[in-house]
Design an enzyme around this catalytic site. Sequence first.
Site, PDB file in Angstrom:
ATOM      1  CD  GLU A 182      -2.464   1.183   2.804  1.00 40.53           C
ATOM      2  OE1 GLU A 182      -3.436   1.943   2.950  1.00 40.53           O
ATOM      3  OE2 GLU A 182      -2.088   0.378   3.693  1.00 40.53           O
TER       4      GLU A 182
ATOM      5  CE  LYS B 150      -7.271   1.343   3.625  1.00 38.42           C
ATOM      6  NZ  LYS B 150      -6.031   1.763   4.326  1.00 38.42           N
TER       7      LYS B 150
ATOM      8  CB  CYS C 147      -4.424  -1.580   4.488  1.00 32.86           C
ATOM      9  SG  CYS C 147      -3.608  -1.515   6.106  1.00 32.86           S
TER      10      CYS C 147
END
Length: 283
Positions: A45, A115, A149
């Site tokens: 990331e 995300k 994540c």
Amino acid sequence: MSEPITIAVAQIDVAFADRERNLAKMFEVLAQAAKQGARLVVFPEAALTGYCFDSLDEARPHGEPIPGPSTERMTDDCRRLGVFCIYGLLEADGNRLFNACVLVGPEGVVGSYRKIHLPFLGVDRFTTPGDRPFAVHEAAGMRIGMHICYDGGFPESARVMMLLGADLIVLPTNWPPGSECMAGCAVNTRAMENNVYYAACDRVGDERGFHFIGLSKICDPRGRALAEAGREEILYADIDVAAARQKKIIRVPKLHEIDRLRDRRPEFYDEITRAKREPTHLA
């Protein structure tokens, strides 16, 4: 068994706010992994930019569109080496800034992801929540799903990508201390419960007082770890797409058979799809 496809997970340190240095490092890793036969290389990331920005104004100059300058350069290297790669970056779209990752190959951008689940941490305090549904992309002979994540802590994310046909789900991440259980248990669980390969790619090192724990891992569809990292290194594993696509598992014929896809009972899952609200607590 299908012909195995080698993937690589690059657990690297990242230079904060230094795209040129990070691109150079990724190019080196791509070349090294390609020599080992990898068809897909996964980076962490925010591998292009670093993560610990203190404001939107500070982070905004480090964003870029997709396609954009870094994807063009990564495409050139992917074409030269005959590989695909996934890496994290800050995506600029008008006035909005997204924590994103992108899948690039010899012909350019294959797909990208913004995300969806944002923790109150690092640059995610200032980015816009992802506005696109989860998707699966064809690359390197595999069906690949991407999330980032904190998304990995929401099992619905991987489940949707499994239902869309993913063979491999990748999780570029920046795990800080406190994420050890995610690295140690949830990665294996996401692979097992969806009968897919699952590759989590963390970074190492320190950034503005934050330490990153590493612990990158590649798991097979049974939830078994194929490779794990503790330091700055490249992990390799072979993907058998037939194993991910065979959802019916026969342990003892006619006595012990399970099917991770057909055995679901979605008619009882309505609560998951209700509008966001606080859970009901008993008095």
